[in-house]
Design an enzyme around this catalytic site. Structure first.
Site, PDB file in Angstrom:
ATOM      1  N   CYS A   2       0.825  -1.210   0.000  1.00 54.34           N
ATOM      2  CA  CYS A   2       0.000   0.000   0.000  1.00 54.34           C
ATOM      3  C   CYS A   2       0.860   1.261   0.000  1.00 54.34           C
ATOM      4  CB  CYS A   2      -0.880   0.041   1.242  1.00 54.34           C
ATOM      5  SG  CYS A   2      -1.844  -1.432   1.487  1.00 54.34           S
ATOM      6  N   ARG A  27       5.281   0.313  -5.913  1.00 52.65           N
ATOM      7  CA  ARG A  27       5.203  -0.462  -4.686  1.00 52.65           C
ATOM      8  C   ARG A  27       4.287  -1.672  -4.849  1.00 52.65           C
ATOM      9  NH1 ARG A  27       6.524   2.961  -0.039  1.00 52.65           N
ATOM     10  NH2 ARG A  27       5.093   1.782   1.261  1.00 52.65           N
ATOM     11  N   TRP A  72      -2.813  -2.833  -1.519  1.00 52.05           N
ATOM     12  CA  TRP A  72      -2.368  -4.189  -1.839  1.00 52.05           C
ATOM     13  C   TRP A  72      -3.041  -5.088  -0.820  1.00 52.05           C
ATOM     14  CZ3 TRP A  72       1.430  -7.734   0.402  1.00 52.05           C
ATOM     15  CH2 TRP A  72       1.858  -8.730  -0.487  1.00 52.05           C
ATOM     16  N   ASN A  96      -1.792   2.319   5.774  1.00 52.91           N
ATOM     17  CA  ASN A  96      -0.835   1.325   5.279  1.00 52.91           C
ATOM     18  C   ASN A  96      -0.403   0.514   6.492  1.00 52.91           C
ATOM     19  OD1 ASN A  96       1.034  -0.018   3.816  1.00 52.91           O
ATOM     20  ND2 ASN A  96       2.424   1.708   3.521  1.00 52.91           N
ATOM     21  N   GLY A  97      -0.479  -0.816   6.415  1.00 52.01           N
ATOM     22  CA  GLY A  97      -0.088  -1.650   7.556  1.00 52.01           C
ATOM     23  C   GLY A  97      -1.181  -2.660   7.867  1.00 52.01           C
ATOM     24  N   GLU A 482      19.676 -16.491  -7.338  1.00 53.37           N
ATOM     25  CA  GLU A 482      19.169 -15.183  -7.752  1.00 53.37           C
ATOM     26  C   GLU A 482      18.732 -15.208  -9.223  1.00 53.37           C
ATOM     27  OE1 GLU A 482      18.051 -12.744  -6.371  1.00 53.37           O
ATOM     28  OE2 GLU A 482      18.132 -11.094  -7.794  1.00 53.37           O
ATOM     29  N   LYS A 486      14.940 -14.311 -10.244  1.00 58.33           N
ATOM     30  CA  LYS A 486      14.646 -13.227 -11.189  1.00 58.33           C
ATOM     31  C   LYS A 486      13.783 -13.761 -12.326  1.00 58.33           C
ATOM     32  CE  LYS A 486      15.447 -10.582  -9.572  1.00 58.33           C
ATOM     33  NZ  LYS A 486      15.772  -9.816  -8.393  1.00 58.33           N
ATOM     34  N   GLU A 489      10.134 -14.552 -11.150  1.00 58.37           N
ATOM     35  CA  GLU A 489       9.257 -13.442 -10.756  1.00 58.37           C
ATOM     36  C   GLU A 489       8.819 -12.576 -11.923  1.00 58.37           C
ATOM     37  OE1 GLU A 489      10.807 -10.633  -7.837  1.00 58.37           O
ATOM     38  OE2 GLU A 489      12.827 -10.954  -8.579  1.00 58.37           O
ATOM     39  N   HIS A 505      20.743 -35.592  -5.897  1.00 59.75           N
ATOM     40  CA  HIS A 505      19.992 -36.030  -4.721  1.00 59.75           C
ATOM     41  C   HIS A 505      18.490 -35.804  -4.884  1.00 59.75           C
ATOM     42  CE1 HIS A 505      23.739 -36.795  -2.742  1.00 59.75           C
ATOM     43  NE2 HIS A 505      24.159 -35.577  -3.049  1.00 59.75           N
ATOM     44  N   LYS A 604       6.992  -4.173  -4.147  1.00 60.49           N
ATOM     45  CA  LYS A 604       8.386  -3.745  -4.013  1.00 60.49           C
ATOM     46  C   LYS A 604       8.839  -3.764  -2.566  1.00 60.49           C
ATOM     47  CE  LYS A 604      12.216  -2.064  -5.615  1.00 60.49           C
ATOM     48  NZ  LYS A 604      13.053  -3.024  -6.322  1.00 60.49           N
TER      49      LYS A 604
HETATM   50  C1  F6R Z   1      13.031  -9.817  -5.694  1.00 62.64           C
HETATM   51  C2  F6R Z   1      12.908  -8.897  -4.590  1.00 62.64           C
HETATM   52  C3  F6R Z   1      12.482  -9.439  -3.277  1.00 62.64           C
HETATM   53  C4  F6R Z   1      13.135  -8.643  -2.143  1.00 62.64           C
HETATM   54  C5  F6R Z   1      12.554  -9.068  -0.791  1.00 62.64           C
HETATM   55  C6  F6R Z   1      13.225  -8.350   0.348  1.00 62.64           C
HETATM   56  O1  F6R Z   1      13.454  -9.178  -6.860  1.00 62.64           O
HETATM   57  O2  F6R Z   1      13.123  -7.729  -4.733  1.00 62.64           O
HETATM   58  O3  F6R Z   1      12.762 -10.797  -3.153  1.00 62.64           O
HETATM   59  O4  F6R Z   1      14.507  -8.866  -2.172  1.00 62.64           O
HETATM   60  O5  F6R Z   1      11.186  -8.803  -0.757  1.00 62.64           O
HETATM   61  O6  F6R Z   1      13.113  -6.972   0.191  1.00 62.64           O
HETATM   62  P1  F6R Z   1      14.112  -5.979   0.902  1.00 62.64           P
HETATM   63  O7  F6R Z   1      15.451  -6.148   0.318  1.00 62.64           O
HETATM   64  O8  F6R Z   1      13.520  -4.632   0.658  1.00 62.64           O
HETATM   65  O9  F6R Z   1      14.089  -6.340   2.361  1.00 62.64           O
END
Ligand code: F6R
Length: 609
Positions: A2, A27, A72, A96-97, A482, A486, A489, A505, A604
């Site tokens: 949010c 966000r 959200w 927000n929260g 990673e 990537k 997602e 395994h 985000k």
């Molecule tokens: C993936 C991504 C998420 C964040 C995770 C933690 O591309 O961005 O996996 O890494 O939500 O977020 P932060 O780093 O803000 O704690």
């Protein structure tokens, strides 16, 4: 996640609020709404994108004060009735929260005759605020809000308006980001500064358990006992251009291309190649403390957690510190054994991830010293840690972390070298070698970026596959994780990252001629091992894409496609391979016509548990 915005001033509020909400789109959200004071409170909200909101909200609606929200969903589906603002008669609220005790409050309020229109936790705030303002001889908005938040359990950033006091916006915060912007004849409130950066760079970050109010030409902040709180105004250096796409098709592609610069910013002023030292002024650890350290615990989520695995290897190799890497969401429920002499290192690009904050709080309760590695100045984690190392990657709008990830890796290299030198684990000569390698990285990243057409071709070739595997060993294991994260997602292809030695395994059962396997095979002491793993999957007919060094003349014999990265110091190769894999994911998602900057279901900044 949010986002909330608020505007009060001499201009028409609606265009400013809509514009601000658009800057918060990154966000992640599923519905949006606005309340504006136009002789009375007028509220417009929709399930869907802000462009849907614009269809129902006349842009020329008069009114110089308003609040807005991007939601959200956490309680209740993404439906218009659940979108914010939430109303109770003459009161409007955005939040927000998460309100944890909302069910108890809701039952009480229903008993008092309040009628609920949504399934949200937020609506209890609106009704409780209305009740508190009206039941006991009448209270002003700010006093009503102060009383209300004393009854709330959970996290909140709140902005509220009331029809009888149209010349103020009241706000409150606990465990959810809230910042106010100070303009000339206008003031702003928002979940983050990008929302009003176009209008002002002068900001105040509101702290937990603070309430306050904005008028068009003034603001006040109070603690919960009604004492006035005096706070310095901070100047934000980021300008809005830095947050624009600069001609790239997506923010993600722009941010991938920013990495030569962002990496340079991360290490600027910290490296001495002549001395073989890394200076981290923000590290408040005495040399004696550093020498005594027995153990470190890295806490993070998602991409930041992947960076943390590399951090573990670096701290152990370069600083001789036993290091554990913990998933933040599991940490506090897993009875951690901490005695207070450990170092806790929290990695979070946003600085607001609820799980990471909770884990850090849990470790500090044992008396552990803490370091935060974050990209966001003034974020919550920065106020909860002993030392803060900023990644300085600039604002990242694409939901998928790219430049913040490589900047995190850089901070981890620098911290490991700094600690290793203090502890006498690495020599000046070893440090100099690494520092020289770090300084070469921006140019080497640029070379990877210059090869994007070849990576695009590779991406297109396999874009229709259903499953992908990414394998790597030692330092390349987090790169594999990673790379897979990537790809899944943003392209929605199922992708698994594996320590290559683990394939036999279990996961080997899934390898067929329909499963591309990306093997991170840069030169180093596990190179021969990954070649064996490549042979294992080739024997199961997999198509293998290798990420390999420019000077590797052997690799082509074993694999189908090679993505080349410049040769570097072995420890630094993960940075270059990661950039190559970011491009692979990006172009795969592009070929599949996915919503790259805003992947479905993702946010985000994940500020709820
Ligand atoms: C993936 C991504 C998420 C964040 C995770 C933690 O591309 O961005 O996996 O890494 O939500 O977020 P932060 O780093 O803000 O704690």
């Amino acid at each position: 996640m949010c986002g909330i915005v608020g505007y009060i001033g001499s201009e028409q509020a609606v265009p400013i609020l809509i514009d601000s909400l658009k800057t918060l789109e990154y966000r992640g959200y599923d519905s949006a709404g606005v309340t504006v004071y136009n002789g009375k409170l007028e509220t417009y909200k929709v399930a869907g994108r802000i462009m849907e909101l614009e269809k129902v909200l006349p842009i020329d609606t008069p009114g110089n004060v308003g609040i807005g929200h991007t939601r959200w969903a956490t309680h209740g589906k993404p439906e218009t009735r659940n979108a914010h603002p939430h109303l109770s008669s003459n009161v409007s609220v955005v939040h927000n929260g998460i309100i944890e005790n909302y069910m108890v409050l809701k039952e009480r309020l229903i008993g008092l005759g309040y009628e609920f229109k949504s399934d949200t936790d937020t609506e209890v705030i609106a009704h409780l605020l209305h009740f508190n303002m009206n039941h006991d001889g009448g209270k002003h908005l700010l006093d009503g809000l102060t009383e209300t938040i004393k009854e709330l359990e959970g996290s909140y950033a709140i902005a509220a308006m009331c029809e009888e006091e149209p010349d103020i916006i009241a706000f409150a915060r606990k465990d959810s980001p809230l910042v106010i912007g100070i303009g000339k004849g206008s003031n702003y409130a928002a979940s983050d500064v990008t929302a009003f950066l176009k209008h002002t760079r002068e900001v105040i970050f509101i702290s937990d358990n603070e309430v306050g109010l904005l008028r068009s030409d003034s603001f006040e902040i109070f603690d919960l006992n009604g004492n006035s709180v005096s706070r310095d105004i901070e100047i934000i250096e980021w300008n809005l251009e830095a947050a624009e796409k600069a001609g790239y098709e997506h923010f993600m592609l722009k941010e991938i291309h920013e990495q030569p610069t962002s990496i340079r910013n991360t290490f600027a002023g910290k490296l001495s190649e002549i001395e073989g030292t890394v200076t981290l002024d923000e590290l408040y650890l005495q040399p004696e403390e550093v020498k005594r350290l027995k153990r470190a615990t890295i806490i993070a989520c998602g991409t930041s957690w992947n960076a943390g695995i590399l951090g573990k290897y670096l701290f152990e190799k370069l600083a001789g510190i036993h290091t554990d890497i913990e998933t933040a969401s599991e940490f506090r429920y897993s009875n951690p054994i901490l005695c207070g002499e450990e170092l806790t290192i929290a990695i979070t690009q946003s600085g607001e991830t609820a799980d990471t904050l909770a884990a850090v709080r849990s470790s500090t309760s044992y008396g552990c010293r803490s370091i935060a590695i974050t990209n966001v100045v003034g974020s919550t984690i920065t106020r909860e840690s002993d030392s803060v190392l900023y990644t300085r990657a600039g604002p990242e709008i694409g939901v998928a972390a790219t430049k913040t990830f490589t900047a995190q890796l850089l901070v981890l290299y620098m911290l490991a070298i700094n600690l290793g030198r203090t502890r006498g684990v690495i020599s000046a000569a070893e440090a100099k070698d690494l520092i020289a390698g770090i300084k070469r990285l921006p140019g080497q990243i640029q070379k990877v970026l210059d090869r994007k057409d070849a990576i695009n071709e590779c991406a297109i070739q396999f874009a229709d596959k259903r499953d992908y595997f990414f394998i790597g060993r030692y330092l390349n294991y987090p790169v594999a994780l990673e790379g897979a994260l990537k790809l899944k997602e943003i392209s929605y292809i199922h992708a698994e990252g594996y320590a290559a030695g683990e394939l036999k395994h279990g996961p080997l059962a899934l390898i067929t001629d329909e499963t591309p396997v990306v093997a991170i095979a840069t030169k180093g002491h596990t190179y021969e091992k990954i070649l064996s793993n490549i042979k294992e999957v080739k024997a199961r007919n997999a198509t293998v894409i290798a990420v390999a060094n420019d000077d590797d003349t052997e690799i082509e014999k074993y694999v189908d496609v090679v993505i080349r990265v410049p040769s570097s110091h072995e420890l630094l190769a993960p940075v270059l391979s990661s950039v190559a894999l970011q491009l692979l994911s990006y172009y795969t998602a592009l070929a599949r016509d996915c919503s790259i900057d805003k992947p479905r279901n993702l946010a985000k900044s994940v500020t709820v548990e």
